[in-house]
Design a protein around this motif. Sequence first.
Motif: not given
Lengths: 432, 1104
Positions: B425-441
Amino acid sequence: MTIKVNSQLKPAAEMIHSLFLVNQSGDIFLEKHWKSVISRTVCDYFFEAKEKAVQPENVPPVLQTPHHYLITIYRDKLFFLSVVQTEISPLFVIEFLHRVADTFQDYFGECSESIIKDNVVTVYELLEEMLDNGFPLATESNVLKEMIRPPTILRSVVNTLTGSSNVGDTLPTGQLSNIPWRRAGVKYTNNEAYFDVIEEIDAIVDKSGTTVFAEIQGVIEASVKLTGMPDLTLSFMNPRLLDDMSFHPCVRFKRWEAERVLSFIPPDGNFTLMTYHVTSQNLVALPVYVKQNISFFETGSCGRLDITIGPKQTMGKTVEGLMVTVYMPKSVLSVNLTASQGNYTYDLTSKLLVWDIGKLNPQKLPNLRGGLTMQSGAPRPEENPALDINLKIQQLAISGVKVSRLDMYGEKYKPFKGVKYLTKAGKFQVRT
Amino acid sequence: MSTTALYNDQGGAEAAVEAGQESTATSSGSGSAFGLFSTDFKKNEDLKEMLESNKESLKLEAMKRVVGLIAKGKNASELFPAVVKNVANKNIELKKLVYVYLVRYAEEQQDLALLSISTFQRALKDPNQFIRASALRVLSSIRVPIIVPIMMLAIKESAADMSPYVRKTSAHAIQKLYSLDPDQKEHLIEVIEKLLKDKSTLVAGSVVMSFEEVCPDRIDLIHKNYRKLCNLLVDVEEWGQVVIISMLTRYARTQFVSPWKEGSVFDENNEKAFYDSDSVEKEDETEAKTYIMDPDHRLLLRNTKPLLQSRNTAVVMSVAQLYWHLAPKHEVTIVTKSLVRLLRSHREVQYIVLQNIATMSIQRKGMFEPYMKSFYVRSTDATHIKTLKLEILTNLANEANISTILREFQTYVKSQDKAFAAATIQAIGRCATNISEVTDTCLNGLVLLLSNRDETVVAESVVVIKKLLQTQPTQHCEIIKHMAKLFDNISVPMARASILWLMGEYCERVPKIAPDVLRKMAKTFTVEEDIVKLQIVNLAAKLYLTNSKQTKLLTQYILNLGKYDQNYDIRDRTRFIRQLIVPSEKGGALNKYARRILLAPKPAPVLQSAFKDRDRYQLGTLSHSLNIKATGYQELSDWPAVAPDQSVRNVEVIEPVKEWAPLVGKAKKSKSADKFYSDDEEEKEEEGSDSSGNEESSSSSSSSSSSEESGSESEEESSESEKTSTDSGKSSSGSEKSSRESESGQKMKKKTKKVPQKKSKPAAAHSESDENGNGPVANASSSSAESSSGSETDSEDDSDSDSPTVPKKKSVVKSKPKVEGKSKKEVSLLDLDDFSPAATTNAPKSAVLSSSLMSDLEGLSLSNVSPDIQVTTPSFGPVTTYELLHHMTGKGLSAKYHFPRQPCLYQPSMVAVQVVLTNGSDHSLEEIHIGDRNPASLNIHCFNTIERLEPEASVMVSMGVDFSDSTQAANFQLCTKEDQFSVSIQPAVGELFMPSTMTEEDFCKEQGKLLGMNETSETITMATANTSSQSISKHVLSAANVGVVSSSQSNVHRFAGRTVSSGALVLVSLETKESSYALLTVNTEKSVMASMLLRDLKQALAQA
């Protein structure tokens, strides 16, 4: 020259300082120091970590204590715990410890607490030769075997009668030569060279049956019993399939780079000639497919399981040794299943369901189905258990790698030659 | 010799032995020791007797038991006098056991230990080298300071011994003496200096080890031996290799200038942004102009490279770190494959390697991206392995592969290993901040996880959502509201506290809900955990400031509760808050700032990798593994700004071959094949490129190879270039004798390489770089030695890119049939194409696809129900690249595109297209973007405008095009700042599908519904080579993006897919008939597409 008594030693840089062998329950049953003695209390830090990790596999391999660093491997239910005091490449130590375990395996046929205790003197002699001052000295198995002969019943009897010993008194020839892996003066009446090309399929299949990841890892195991100093050349029909490989030191790397043939003076006996990886671009054909339906019901604390296995791309060969291992959730108390073929066992403590199928009959697909009983009151498991598949296909290298010929130079006799192929499942996991 | 029974009956011991009872020596030695001697002191008395008896067998037996005691960690020191007497015994096994004992106890019994010294001194003169070596080993291991002078003498003598084995032992003894008495340092350095000159591979590793221990700062000792060490390296035993490589890494960092050119900062970023390995190659070109690598630096890199194929994981790792710290950036990639290979090894090895990859992947995503799948987690991995893999996957995530990674993460979230699920879950959080396209997803997915039954998962999600909302302070009141609703069901204190904090922070966005939550909390205040209480107070204070009308009383109530709380932190906080917010007569100074204090905008937390700063440590070290500076860790120095004098490494004197060299020296002339041994030696020498023992081989191999100057190095280089040229399939069969000829060889190679450039587009970029790489050759032709070194650089470049990265291979595969189609003459080119580098430009970034983000979302909801017909990922298939804009028409800008066959990130009805833009001009292009489109209604998701594209750089961008299920070309304009180019993308019909999975049953059912008008069929002729089921699948899959449906009949093959835009089902079935005929049937309601598909498939299957 002045003679100076220096009792205060500088913490000297050295490599592997001490080795402790620890069994699963945490008893130290052997210790060996290559420099001054380190108290075994140093292991307490390790026991602490072991306690915390619950599973022995989860103990971190590198630990720090106030004055030492502990590097541990866990193998065959034993911990090989080494103590180092200064900076060192951790892989260096790990690789060495595994080499030690391999040597025990090689000498005694297995690597277990009881066998090490039974052969403690040989073990000690081996450790003494393998490391000098913490730096590896002789790790090549045939060099060691010349210095310390492996125990056999016959030899012990002979030694008893003649008073000779298991320890050689000359420097093994391999130690000095450019080819330390082979000793001089090997003689056989039947000269034979056998190669097994073994390929393992690593795959992850997701619950819809799609291959998420698949690749083939190959290894060529050789058993070479040839007189004298033969020089072998092994070539492949299709060397380009091989993508990444590692070689036994005997293989001439330049020759491989230039001509894509394996040219080598083989070690005597059994050894691993090379390992390779087959490019994942090539479509990896999974030999079987798995249809599964595992479900846990919200109410009534029970579940259902239904697994069918069928052939996919087997290249006309029979799939053998088929086995399915299911890692059940903790809350599964018992299973009540019927297998259309083979037997299944369910281990209550490890929660492992093993279904041993055997040969796969394409006409009548093996099926395992039935109910699961859950601990009452326990919540429904979030995740369905993953299945590990095991299988074997004889006479087939699934990647299509083929040995085209084996030539021998340097000796006059005609050896028996043979190549066998085998495909196995490696880490073949089906997610459900 | 004796049995367990023997020891039980002490009195009868000797008698029993005399009787010659049968038993194995080993079992008696240990079995009894463990059975009986663990505690019983009396038995040691018996041992003493045995040791003092004059029966050798008894002594041996006793010693075995003593060793057993030592092994168990029991004290056997009182036997010292009895044992030491046996030191001169003839029996070798007994002697060795006595040695073991001596080494263990000499320190405690120094005076007695001295008794044994004379024996060793005598043994040091023994004619048997083995005896000499073991005497030295023991003598130096006895830690008795009084014998230091004797040891010193012994070491000096042994260092000049005839036997390399004894010299090796003396190198080890140096370290032992140094740790015993550091004052001997100066003398020892003399010995080290001498041993460093040794030419035996046996000694090299050990002496470098003692160098590292005694005088790691005496770099000057290495200069003269540097080239020798590099050349010997391949033949040194594996452990020595590790030590030498790590020493040479340090050495090189002090002696050579940085191969990372200054401008590399930009390229780094460039690469980071696009993960395009080609840009790295480009870097090399520009670099070649400004920076010329010291030949010695190159020598090190070249000679360590073969060791990547070592079976010893420590060696592979040390070469990898050497490349990481020393090689030009673009060459580092060659280590990737070997590191990934190590992941097959033991768990502990995986652990260390993954740690190092984690550090590397932060800086160089491109290195590991093609191998992303090797880091997929299996449920049977150990937890620390799983977490590391997760770390790496997160590091590798980028715009192109994020959907694949998120899909993978969905599986992990459900893991039974809760620590791992939380980490995911933390990793998903990191992806979300790094890649703006998927933040909302991601955010939505995480919100769905809030209804998970597992507390840890929920808690972790809340914490991550909190962080995400903080970094994305846009309108997210929906999520906050949702969390408020869930609040009652969440019991993990950390999660509750996080929600309360969010409420307070954004209370103005949820003006209705926040007071209500506060009201609830007031009721349960007393039973909450401390961190929750603190946040309740916090929330109350913030609400009081923003909405005092509604919450004034509530706040006062809570503050009162807090005032009498058991915990003084809470009492303190309450007191502080009360003073701050409630206006009072005294101390009101802060009051007016209360709002600014409590509701100040807060900096968002940074979600970053735990391996972010690990790169301050040298890779592969203990310090790196622990992320703590370990004792004795030596920093890698920075590159010097100006290279120190290079001539210090020159070795002029050619020493005569030493006596023990015959092993190496003898066999030179005799080439006859039947003399295997000598043959081997020679092989060995040539292959080891052993121009190493610089003197010897230059004289020896002069017969065979080159007429070049006798400089050992140049010779080696020529053999090297010879090698590569044969390697590349030209089989010039070692005819290159002079450097001039070898140069012409280079040219020929260049020529041959240009051909594939035309044939296969992917090769274009590479051949350019090749030309450029050849530059130095031409320039430096003044001296032959130099030129050969130049050509070396070039061939090295080749072999680098030779390490085939995944995508490249693919393009090669694709280009192959075309070439074959052309002419038979170019068969050799094909070989070359396979071995030689092809550019990685248009590497399809993730060939294996994932379903759209929509389905990602769906997956995150953790539903166990799956629709019976799913759109899934297609199996591995090759990818064709098409030209979009030629660089001639594009004024230097060229563009190529391919269909990654991946669900489009932007809209499910779009077909994903990846475009590689390359700037072939000599100036940078700015503002590359998509302009007008035709027809205007054409629905295209454009890529973001590229601000600037440097010359020779290239960029991969992804776009989506809605073709509306027709093969009509999408025309649009590709614009730069100055120009506009009309381009068009014409999809093959097969690219307009998405594969779908279904059972055979479903297939037949669906097929039954699509009969009559919806069925198109034809009997086709297949090329004979294609009749196997595997090749049928291959051809069909390459022609159309459909999925294989498993079939129970061997002669019927079924494939299923859906059209991208309308989602209409497309069913393909192929029934093979006798010989090579087959009936091909396509069922779909899109009849135009059906006939086009039929035509394409027919063509694909007819091709050989």
